[in-house]
Design a protein around this motif. Structure first.
Motif: not given
Length: 799
Positions: A452-459, A470-477, A479-490
């Motif tokens: 995704l980074t190579r394709a110009g998509v920040p994540c 975890e808490a900080g990443i989930v809190a912003e998941a 947000v408009a335009g946010a891309v979050t890649i996660s294992t089954n943790m989410a």
């Protein structure tokens, strides 16, 4: 009765959808609300204390539940500014009756659990809320604490690395939040106490299990272990790790990754024998070496870093397939863990001498009253009733569910799926929608993030390697335009709010369609897929979900989905998605097959562990009576009469009684530890009897019963023998000098699944590999089983 309820009843499924009985009580709760609202804070607390007195005086909980729920509802409104809505009250009523409440994600399970916990806690015997991890235990205790305090109850929590004094205070509270694992470990530690005051827990009363299907089903069969020092240093795995690292696939060994099986070829065997210079690997004197070599092969070529485990802080940490999280304190058994450590060049750790163990399934069975809550109970309803007697109650959502669950997109190969995934995420990100992508492993999450980074998509990436974020990443998941890649943790224990943690951008995100959840693989458990989908569409939010699947995915290949479809219906290799309803149906059928295999596996494992648990409880009752001095001294007078009679007038009956008590406790612990080791060997050996046409489970029960029948006499022999050799004075015994004390150090861990154990009992895949190997060369299987047996004998310390 609804059509769904009728179908459930016709199929005999233990699922309740008709809530009419609960709604009658709900109406009574609503009728009491005006009176509760008129009370001041002191009056509310006093009303709760009065109810507590009535319950402790013998009033039935069912009679008092409407008032208890009305009190809890008003206390929550004042303490949190949140009045539990009707659906939360209905869930609480089901929980209060000892059932599992299925509530959709975001429906407020934490608050729904307060009223039933209050109702059970007023009995004065403690109520435990068993959460998914330490963070949630600490958070929920602080969050719900003000509600309980307004109701006159004390609240505590227990978590890893707490002192014994802090644990005792936590368990002494009316309501205690902790993980099931930590409660089980404390149960094992208390089982080694030499004085009643050393224990931290009190008698069990009521437990509410959060994420019930995960804890009661997925985690339930994993043994919790307490171990002690043996003073034995591990040696040997490093050399074998170096040897197998240089072997050539296809030349020196063959693998069947689908069955998790690996075998040396003739060339590979010759190469290893030449390097070791110890003669034939299959000679009787080399059976232990053969077992260690097999572990080294498995570690090097079948267990994958960043898939099955990660390396962090100089340690191998197992990754739980169901949750994607690091499985705290979990080890693979029987030398496999040491083989992985050697592979990674780490310091080898000893498993130690196992002093006690219990599965979560049997530990939770110690609670007279048990209930649960989760978002995905229906798929596990039969199993929850079969093992725990718990029925499932389906609670409607507070607002209509409007999430769109799209059909799977199927591709012929992984590269096509990956390209389509990247393009789909890029497109949706461009529209300003937040995207959550659920992956199967740490490795996959990081590979996809790089693409995704190579394709110009920040994540942002959430996996076991950076779980502290975890808490900080989930809190912003959200947000408009946010891309979050996660294992089954989410997939569990997370609450993604549209627009971010403060929901400031909620309207914007909702207008764009809400959270978009993408799964990159179908999981072996449909419940885990449902949990991932459940991150979107909480409390009536808009959202959508979709899975991208390829015919090269592990689930599809491992369980032969391609073989379920005739060759003429299989599409040729192509970049575009496959438009085939048949393929989607067969993939779904593979999931059902896997889930059924899992259920049958757990039922088989229960057959092995159940007799061990019944023996453990019998020994525990004997030990408890000795510890609490309810079993009077008798043994020394009968078995060591001469010395006992000589010492009695010199040191007195009280001193001799304390000596017998201490000797008996220590002998019970030693002999039980030895018995556990013997049971492990019996279990492995019993499987080999299948090749002789005998039934392994029945053989194990017979041998375990015979061994246990002799255990009491062995313990009494040890007590008498120790008494004859020690010096007893008026002051008692110098236990340190006599070498009779408890273990100088103990630690706890969970025995992770051994996917390649000789018995094949720990995974369907392992069982398949074992059968395949047996058909080809049964003597190799028998030789390996003998090797495991002798290797364990070698590593076990003397009694």
């Amino acid at each position: 009765m609804s059509l769904a309820s009728l179908l459930d009843r016709l199929r005999g499924r233990p699922i309740e959808r008709d809530l009419a009985g609960y709604r009658v009580v709900l109406a009574r709760v609503a009728d009491l609300e005006p009176a509760m609202e008129k009370l001041d804070d002191a009056g509310l607390t006093q009303a709760a204390l009065t109810l507590r007195s009535r319950v402790q005086g013998g009033a039935e909980r069912e009679v008092e539940q409407a008032e208890a729920f009305a009190l809890a509802r008003e206390a929550a409104r004042r303490a949190l500014g949140q009045r539990p809505f009707d659906e939360q009250v209905l869930a609480g009523l089901a929980i209060a009756q000892g059932k599992v409440a299925e509530m959709a994600t975001g429906e407020g399970k934490t608050l729904a659990g307060v009223a039933p916990v209050f109702l059970h806690a007023v009995a004065g015997r403690g109520a435990h809320v068993l959460t998914f991890n330490d963070y949630l235990a600490r958070r929920d205790a602080a969050w719900m604490g003000p509600v309980y305090e307004r109701l006159g109850l004390s609240v505590g929590f227990v978590q890893e690395r707490m002192s014994a004094a802090d644990r005792r205070r936590g368990y002494g509270a009316d309501v205690t939040y902790l993980t099931a694992k930590e409660a089980g470990f404390d149960h094992l530690r208390d089982g080694l106490a030499l004085e009643p005051g050393d224990r931290v827990q009190r008698e069990y009363h009521f437990a509410l299990v959060d994420e019930a299907d995960s804890i009661l089903i997925d985690e339930a069969r994993i043994p919790l272990v307490i171990a002690g020092e043996t003073g034995e240093a591990l040696a040997g795995p490093e050399r074998l790790a170096a040897l197998v690292r240089g072997l050539v696939p296809g030349l020196d060994f063959d693998t069947d990754e689908h069955a998790h099986n690996i075998a040396l070829t003739e060339a590979g065997t010759a190469r290893i024998e030449a390097a070791l210079g110890g003669g034939s690997l299959h000679a009787l004197e080399n059976v232990s070496l053969h077992a260690q070599l097999r572990h080294a092969l498995h570690a090097e070529h079948l267990l994958k870093r960043d898939v099955d485990y990660i390396v962090r802080g100089g340690r191998v940490e197992l990754v739980d397939e169901s949750t994607g999280r690091v499985a705290d304190e979990r080890h693979w058994p029987d030398g496999l863990h040491a083989a992985v450590e050697a592979k990674e060049g780490l310091r080898l750790t000893s498993e130690g001498r196992i002093l006690g163990q219990v599965t979560l399934q049997h530990f939770l069975g110690l609670y007279p009253l048990l209930a649960g809550m989760t978002a995905t109970a229906r798929a596990a309803a039969e199993e929850l009733e079969a093992f725990y007697g718990l029925r499932t109650v389906v609670i409607p959502t507070h607002r209509p569910m409007i999430r769109r669950d799209e059909p799977d997109v199927v591709f012929t190969h992984r590269d096509a799926k990956r390209a389509a995934l990247v393009e789909e995420v890029r497109r949706v990100h461009g529209d300003g929608r937040p995207v959550l992508v659920g992956t199967a492993s740490v490795e996959e999450s990081e590979d996809l993030a790089a693409a995704l980074t190579r394709a110009g998509v920040p994540c942002r990436v959430l996996n076991a390697r950076n779980d502290e974020d975890e808490a900080g990443i989930v809190a912003e998941a959200g947000v408009a335009g946010a891309v979050t890649i996660s294992t089954n943790m989410a997939g569990r224990g997370t609450d993604i709010r549209l627009g971010g943690a403060d929901e400031s951008g909620r309207a914007e995100v909702a207008a764009r369609g809400g959270l978009y959840v993408i799964g990159t693989n179908r999981h072996a458990s449909l419940r885990i897929d449902h949990q991932l989908r459940g991150r979107a569409g909480r409390q009536g939010d808009p959202g959508s979900s979709r899975f991208f699947v390829s015919l090269e995915d592990p689930l599809v290949r491992r369980y032969g989905v391609e073989q379920l479809v005739s060759a003429r219906r299989l599409p040729p290799r192509q970049e575009a998605p496959v438009e085939s309803r048949l393929l989607r149906e067969e993939i779904a059928r593979a999931q059902r097959i896997v889930e059924d295999e899992g259920f049958r596996l757990r039922r088989t494992l229960y057959g092995y562990s159940d007799i061990v648990e019944r023996q453990r409880r019998a020994i525990r009752r004997w030990r408890k009576a000795v510890l609490e001095r309810t079993a009077g001294p008798r043994l020394l007078g009968e078995r060591a009469g001469e010395k006992h009679a000589r010492l009695l007038p010199l040191v007195g009956e009280e001193v001799l009684g304390e000596v017998e008590r201490r000797l008996t406790l220590l002998a019970i612990d030693r002999c039980w530890s030895d018995h556990l080791g013997e049971l492990r060997e019996m279990r492995e050996d019993s499987v080999l009897l299948a090749f002789a046409g005998r039934f392994p489970l029945a053989e194990f029960h017979r041998q375990a019963g015979d061994s246990f029948g002799a255990l009491e006499a062995r313990i009494e022999d040890e007590v008498a023998r120790d008494f004859e050799r020690i010096e007893v004075t008026v002051a008692g015994v110098d236990w340190e000098r006599e070498g009779l004390r408890g273990p100088s150090a103990t630690w706890t861990y969970l025995v992770g699944e051994n996917p390649f154990g000789a018995s094949g009992l720990m995974s369907p895949a392992g069982r398949t590999g074992m059968v395949a190997a047996a058909l080809g060369a049964p003597w190799l299987v028998l030789l390996h089983g003998l090797g495991v047996f002798l290797e364990r004998r070698r590593r076990r310390p003397p009694a």
